[in-house]
Structures are given as structure tokens and as C-alpha cells.
Design a protein around this motif. Structure first.
Motif, short mmCIF file in Angstrom:
data_model
loop_
_atom_site.label_atom_id
_atom_site.label_comp_id
_atom_site.label_asym_id
_atom_site.label_seq_id
_atom_site.Cartn_x
_atom_site.Cartn_y
_atom_site.Cartn_z
N ILE A 18 0.84 -1.20 0.00
CA ILE A 18 0.00 0.00 0.00
C ILE A 18 0.87 1.25 0.00
O ILE A 18 0.62 2.20 -0.75
CB ILE A 18 -0.95 0.00 1.21
N THR A 19 1.90 1.27 0.84
CA THR A 19 2.82 2.42 0.89
C THR A 19 3.45 2.65 -0.47
O THR A 19 3.50 3.79 -0.96
CB THR A 19 3.89 2.21 1.97
N GLY A 20 3.93 1.59 -1.10
CA GLY A 20 4.53 1.70 -2.44
C GLY A 20 3.54 2.22 -3.46
O GLY A 20 3.89 3.06 -4.30
N PHE A 21 2.31 1.74 -3.40
CA PHE A 21 1.26 2.22 -4.30
C PHE A 21 1.08 3.73 -4.16
O PHE A 21 1.07 4.46 -5.15
CB PHE A 21 -0.05 1.49 -4.01
N LEU A 22 0.95 4.20 -2.93
CA LEU A 22 0.73 5.64 -2.71
C LEU A 22 1.94 6.45 -3.15
O LEU A 22 1.79 7.50 -3.78
CB LEU A 22 0.41 5.91 -1.24
N GLU A 23 3.13 5.98 -2.84
CA GLU A 23 4.35 6.71 -3.22
C GLU A 23 4.47 6.87 -4.73
O GLU A 23 5.04 7.85 -5.21
CB GLU A 23 5.59 5.99 -2.68
N GLN A 24 3.92 5.94 -5.48
CA GLN A 24 4.02 5.99 -6.94
C GLN A 24 2.94 6.86 -7.59
O GLN A 24 2.99 7.10 -8.80
CB GLN A 24 3.93 4.57 -7.52
N GLN A 25 2.00 7.32 -6.82
CA GLN A 25 0.90 8.10 -7.39
C GLN A 25 1.32 9.54 -7.67
O GLN A 25 2.04 10.16 -6.89
CB GLN A 25 -0.31 8.09 -6.46
N GLN A 26 0.83 10.05 -8.78
CA GLN A 26 1.13 11.43 -9.17
C GLN A 26 0.70 12.37 -8.05
O GLN A 26 -0.39 12.24 -7.49
CB GLN A 26 0.38 11.77 -10.45
N ASP A 27 1.56 13.29 -7.72
CA ASP A 27 1.30 14.34 -6.73
C ASP A 27 1.22 13.87 -5.29
O ASP A 27 0.81 14.63 -4.42
CB ASP A 27 0.03 15.13 -7.08
N CYS A 28 1.61 12.61 -5.01
CA CYS A 28 1.68 12.19 -3.62
C CYS A 28 2.94 12.80 -3.02
O CYS A 28 4.05 12.54 -3.48
CB CYS A 28 1.71 10.67 -3.49
N LEU A 29 2.78 13.62 -2.01
CA LEU A 29 3.90 14.32 -1.40
C LEU A 29 4.62 13.47 -0.36
O LEU A 29 5.81 13.65 -0.10
CB LEU A 29 3.41 15.61 -0.74
N PHE A 30 3.89 12.53 0.24
CA PHE A 30 4.46 11.72 1.31
C PHE A 30 3.52 10.56 1.60
O PHE A 30 2.30 10.71 1.53
CB PHE A 30 4.62 12.58 2.58
N ALA A 31 4.06 9.39 1.91
CA ALA A 31 3.25 8.24 2.29
C ALA A 31 3.94 7.48 3.41
O ALA A 31 5.17 7.33 3.41
CB ALA A 31 3.02 7.32 1.10
N ARG A 32 3.13 7.02 4.37
CA ARG A 32 3.69 6.25 5.49
C ARG A 32 2.54 5.57 6.25
O ARG A 32 1.41 6.04 6.21
CB ARG A 32 4.43 7.17 6.44
N MET A 33 2.90 4.52 6.96
CA MET A 33 1.95 3.87 7.85
C MET A 33 1.67 4.80 9.02
O MET A 33 2.55 5.49 9.52
CB MET A 33 2.54 2.56 8.37
N SER A 34 0.44 4.80 9.48
CA SER A 34 0.03 5.62 10.62
C SER A 34 0.11 4.80 11.90
O SER A 34 -0.40 3.68 11.95
CB SER A 34 -1.39 6.12 10.39
N GLY A 35 0.73 5.35 12.92
CA GLY A 35 0.77 4.70 14.23
C GLY A 35 1.33 3.29 14.16
O GLY A 35 2.35 3.03 13.54
N SER A 36 0.61 2.34 14.78
CA SER A 36 1.05 0.95 14.77
C SER A 36 0.39 0.16 13.65
O SER A 36 0.48 -1.06 13.60
CB SER A 36 0.76 0.30 16.14
#
Length: 137
Positions: A83-101
Motif C-alpha cells: 500500500i505504501t509503495g502504491f501511494l508513493e508511486q501516485q502522481q502528486d503524492c507528497l508523502f506516504a507512510r503507515m500511521s501509528g502501529s
């Protein structure tokens, strides 16, 4: 949240941004994730600035932080990395990371329309996952 989640801080100066949140629907019990954490004495995170000029400034600051629980959570729920990789590859995604635990992963976007499009694409790709696009006002 700060510390091990026991410190809740109010943030009143976030810029207008848009988030896409994706959760694969698999539990990551906080106690289990923390029990898998190898090093519990990590360096302090940088102080939260009083304000951010815009979404890019927020993303830039987030790049200087970390989430020590990512690896233990990924052992329980490998989809977090996908999921993180998917978001990072999206146009205009400034930042992606898991939230909390975990297991929710967020993507930070400057543009509402782009965030909504990414959320729609994610929902089509993973119809069984919980996906939402939400603004921070």
C-alpha cells in the motif's frame, strides 16, 4: 501522538491538505506490534514546528521523522508495504507512510481532485480494503 502514543498534542496550524487513507482490514494490535519492536530506545523525533507554509512544507518535515513500528507491523501485515509503495508511486503524492502501529497507511496530497482519484483507483484495485479521501481543514 508522541512517545509511545501516550502523549496527545493538539496541532492547530496544519495547512490545507488532502489525505488518502487505506487499511487492508487486517488487525495490527498495538501491544503485539510494540512487542516486536527490536530497539525501543531510538533518538528523539524533531520538534513539531509551530506552523507549516503549505502541504509541501508538511511533507518535507514528515520526511525528517520516522515510524519505528513499520517493520514490526509489516511482519504482521505485509500489505502495508504494498500500500505504501502504491501511494508513493501516485502522481502528486507528497508523502506516504503507515500511521501509528498500523495497519492504516496514509498518502498526503496537495490537490483534492488527485487525492479522490487515487482513492478511487485504490478502491478499484483493492475492493475489500477500507479506503477514504479526506481533507484536513
Amino acid at each position: 501522538m508522541q512517545g509511545i502514543g501516550e502523549k496527545v498534542c493538539t496541532v492547530t496550524s496544519l495547512p490545507r491538505t488532502h489525505f488518502v487513507l487505506i487499511n487492508p482490514g487486517t488487525a495490527t494490535p498495538t501491544q503485539v506490534v510494540f512487542s516486536q519492536l527490536v530497539n525501543k530506545n531510538n533518538a528523539r523525533l524533531p520538534a513539531l514546528p509551530e506552523s507549516f507554509a503549505d502541504a509541501q512544507a508538511l511533507a518535507d518535515w514528515l520526511q525528517t521523522t520516522r515510524n519505528d513500528l513499520i517493520r514490526p507491523a509489516q511482519k504482521l501485515v505485509p500489505q502495508i508495504e504494498e500500500i505504501t509503495g502504491f501511494l508513493e508511486q501516485q502522481q502528486d503524492c507528497l508523502f506516504a507512510r503507515m500511521s501509528g502501529s498500523g495497519a492504516t497507511v496514509f498518502g498526503l496530497f496537495n490537490d483534492e481532485r488527485q487525492a479522490a482519484l487515487v482513492a478511487k483507483t485504490a478502491q478499484e484495485h483493492w475492493p475489500q480494503y477500507w479506503v477514504v479521501s479526506a481533507p484536513v481543514l
